[in-house]
Scaffold this active site. Structure first.
Site, PDB file in Angstrom:
ATOM      1  N   ALA A   1      58.353  48.843 -17.191  1.00 50.57           N
ATOM      2  CA  ALA A   1      57.717  49.462 -16.024  1.00 50.57           C
ATOM      3  C   ALA A   1      57.231  48.434 -15.014  1.00 50.57           C
ATOM      4  O   ALA A   1      56.593  48.790 -14.028  1.00 50.57           O
ATOM      5  CB  ALA A   1      56.548  50.342 -16.469  1.00 50.57           C
TER       6      ALA A   1
ATOM      7  N   THR B   1      56.091  45.181 -16.359  1.00 47.01           N
ATOM      8  CA  THR B   1      55.076  44.467 -17.139  1.00 47.01           C
ATOM      9  C   THR B   1      55.043  42.980 -16.842  1.00 47.01           C
ATOM     10  O   THR B   1      53.979  42.408 -16.565  1.00 47.01           O
ATOM     11  CB  THR B   1      55.326  44.671 -18.648  1.00 47.01           C
ATOM     12  OG1 THR B   1      55.820  45.982 -18.885  1.00 47.01           O
ATOM     13  CG2 THR B   1      54.049  44.427 -19.440  1.00 47.01           C
TER      14      THR B   1
ATOM     15  N   HIS C   1      52.139  47.422 -25.070  1.00 46.29           N
ATOM     16  CA  HIS C   1      52.870  48.654 -24.768  1.00 46.29           C
ATOM     17  C   HIS C   1      52.326  49.821 -25.588  1.00 46.29           C
ATOM     18  O   HIS C   1      52.907  50.913 -25.558  1.00 46.29           O
ATOM     19  CB  HIS C   1      54.363  48.489 -25.068  1.00 46.29           C
ATOM     20  CG  HIS C   1      55.075  47.543 -24.153  1.00 46.29           C
ATOM     21  ND1 HIS C   1      54.909  47.548 -22.783  1.00 46.29           N
ATOM     22  CD2 HIS C   1      55.984  46.564 -24.413  1.00 46.29           C
ATOM     23  CE1 HIS C   1      55.673  46.605 -22.244  1.00 46.29           C
ATOM     24  NE2 HIS C   1      56.326  46.003 -23.205  1.00 46.29           N
TER      25      HIS C   1
ATOM     26  N   SER D   1      66.428  50.538 -17.059  1.00 42.80           N
ATOM     27  CA  SER D   1      66.035  49.169 -17.383  1.00 42.80           C
ATOM     28  C   SER D   1      65.827  48.991 -18.887  1.00 42.80           C
ATOM     29  O   SER D   1      66.212  47.964 -19.469  1.00 42.80           O
ATOM     30  CB  SER D   1      64.751  48.811 -16.625  1.00 42.80           C
ATOM     31  OG  SER D   1      64.418  47.454 -16.810  1.00 42.80           O
TER      32      SER D   1
ATOM     33  N   SER E   1      62.624  34.161  -7.553  1.00 41.10           N
ATOM     34  CA  SER E   1      61.847  33.126  -8.225  1.00 41.10           C
ATOM     35  C   SER E   1      61.583  33.500  -9.674  1.00 41.10           C
ATOM     36  O   SER E   1      61.747  32.675 -10.586  1.00 41.10           O
ATOM     37  CB  SER E   1      60.521  32.904  -7.490  1.00 41.10           C
ATOM     38  OG  SER E   1      59.711  31.968  -8.179  1.00 41.10           O
ATOM     39  N   MET E   2      61.176  34.738  -9.909  1.00 42.83           N
ATOM     40  CA  MET E   2      60.901  35.191 -11.272  1.00 42.83           C
ATOM     41  C   MET E   2      62.166  35.157 -12.126  1.00 42.83           C
ATOM     42  O   MET E   2      62.138  34.743 -13.286  1.00 42.83           O
ATOM     43  CB  MET E   2      60.328  36.612 -11.239  1.00 42.83           C
ATOM     44  CG  MET E   2      58.952  36.740 -10.616  1.00 42.83           C
ATOM     45  SD  MET E   2      57.612  36.219 -11.714  1.00 42.83           S
ATOM     46  CE  MET E   2      57.600  37.566 -12.896  1.00 42.83           C
TER      47      MET E   2
ATOM     48  N   SER F   1      67.652  43.756 -11.543  1.00 42.90           N
ATOM     49  CA  SER F   1      67.814  44.167 -10.147  1.00 42.90           C
ATOM     50  C   SER F   1      66.557  43.978  -9.312  1.00 42.90           C
ATOM     51  O   SER F   1      66.644  43.663  -8.131  1.00 42.90           O
ATOM     52  CB  SER F   1      68.244  45.641 -10.083  1.00 42.90           C
ATOM     53  OG  SER F   1      67.198  46.483 -10.534  1.00 42.90           O
TER      54      SER F   1
END
Length: 370
Positions: A91, A93, A165, A197, A288-289, A319
């Site tokens: 979601a 995280t 979670h 996802s 970047s992530m 994505s």
């Protein structure tokens, strides 16, 4: 894919635990007795998580390894200084964790080069798979923050950053009874995007073998690991008015990350260094992530591929968009999800929220602020 490993142990042998299925109140096994059970037993189970169980009145679906740690989780000593990022899987995280950790640590980008799992441990990670069995069969060890995450967190000094979670009702009892009031930041996302996802994540990280059609069936049956999406969301949503709870949405983060940063900083009582805001925005950008090995889980992916534990190659961050589900879901499946959402939120206060309209593809076109 798993034939060589499955042959080494009985496929569905019960893992020993401190709390047997008979002794635990309101714990049921997911049996191989209907279509959903057949899919789970065929495409989701493996030697490291060889049964699913339904926990409590909400029947939250978890791996049987959870039962070994149930009491440790329930009695875990919470501190008021703890900062918890909670969510349903996939979601947003990881993105939220990195944002929260940097704000909480005065935008210390150098310290953020350390692996996120160590800086911001996943509380119940040690329950998801049987790491002792994994070490025995594969001959590889895991750092304590992965293989014994509860003990690792217990021993940390200072402010602890904790990812979970778990549903709200499975959090440590000191939170549930109000004796401790840690900061809880909950992030949610359109369940259709979550499903897509989670499907790719499951194949890439968990080694799940289901195709998307069967995965969606299990997701909608609410027997996927961590259970019902909407029970999860509404469990935290009910506590949104508490001063120690902040609700965020993935969609709002995509639309106006800066406002979410400021809102989160205010919630954490942290003053931002305005000169570092551009660097923070760049650091938290999708590109970047995706390329940051401290957060992109590439080490886990490479390890699982090395041991041939996963049926899919790819990236942990795929994505970074909203409504990506439209490229993978049929119109029929989208309608099925929306009907399921309407039914799930009916009677709750969430149904009147603008974000509910966005998730239901109705007239709400802009992303509402929470």
């Amino acid at each position: 894919m798993f034939a060589s490993i499955l042959g080494k142990i009985p496929q569905y042998s019960t893992i020993s635990s401190k709390c047997s299925l008979k002794e635990c109140r309101k714990v049921k096994k997911v049996e191989n007795s209907d279509e959903i059970g057949e899919i789970i037993h065929r495409d989701f189970l493996d030697p490291f998580c060889n049964e699913y169980v339904l926990i409590g009145e909400e029947e939250t679906s978890l791996g049987i390894n959870y039962l070994q740690f149930e009491e440790e989780i329930r009695t875990f000593e919470i501190r008021d200084s703890d900062i918890i990022v909670a969510s349903y899987p996939k979601a947003g995280t990881t993105w939220t964790q990195e944002l929260v950790w940097l704000i909480g640590n005065d935008l210390d980008f150098k310290a953020a080069e350390e692996h996120l799992d160590k800086r911001f441990p996943h509380f119940e990670l040690c329950t998801i798979v049987n790491f002792a069995k994994m070490t025995e069969m594969l001959g590889s060890t895991r750092p304590e923050y992965i293989g014994n995450s509860i003990n690792y967190l217990r021993d940390l000094e200072g402010t602890r950053f904790i990812k979970t979670h778990l549903t709200y009702n499975l959090l440590p009892e000191q939170i549930l009874n109000g004796n401790r009031k840690p900061k809880i930041i909950y992030v949610m996302r359109d369940p259709k995007d979550v499903c897509v996802s989670y499907y790719h994540h499951g194949r890439l990280i968990q080694g799940w073998r289901a195709d998307f059609q069967n995965f969606s069936k299990v997701f909608l049956s609410e027997k996927i690991m961590f259970g019902s999406y909407w029970k999860h969301v509404l469990g935290y949503w009910e506590h949104r008015d508490k001063p120690n709870v902040l609700i965020l949405t993935y969609e709002e983060m995509k639309k106006d990350l800066l406002s979410v940063i400021r809102k989160t900083a205010q919630f954490l009582d942290k003053k931002l260094n305005e000169n570092k805001i551009p660097q923070l925005l760049k650091h938290l950008s999708f590109e970047s992530m995706k390329n940051n090995r401290a957060v992109n889980q590439q080490d886990k992916i490479e390890s699982r591929m090395k041991h041939k534990l996963v049926p899919e190659q790819g990236a942990f961050m795929r994505s970074g968009t909203s409504q990506n589900y439209k490229g993978e879901m049929s119109e029929e499946l989208i309608l099925k999800f929306d009907e399921w959402t309407k039914k799930s939120i009916s009677g709750s206060s969430f149904v009147t929220e603008p974000i509910a309209d966005l998730y239901l593809n109705t007239s709400q076109k802009s992303v509402p602020k929470m």
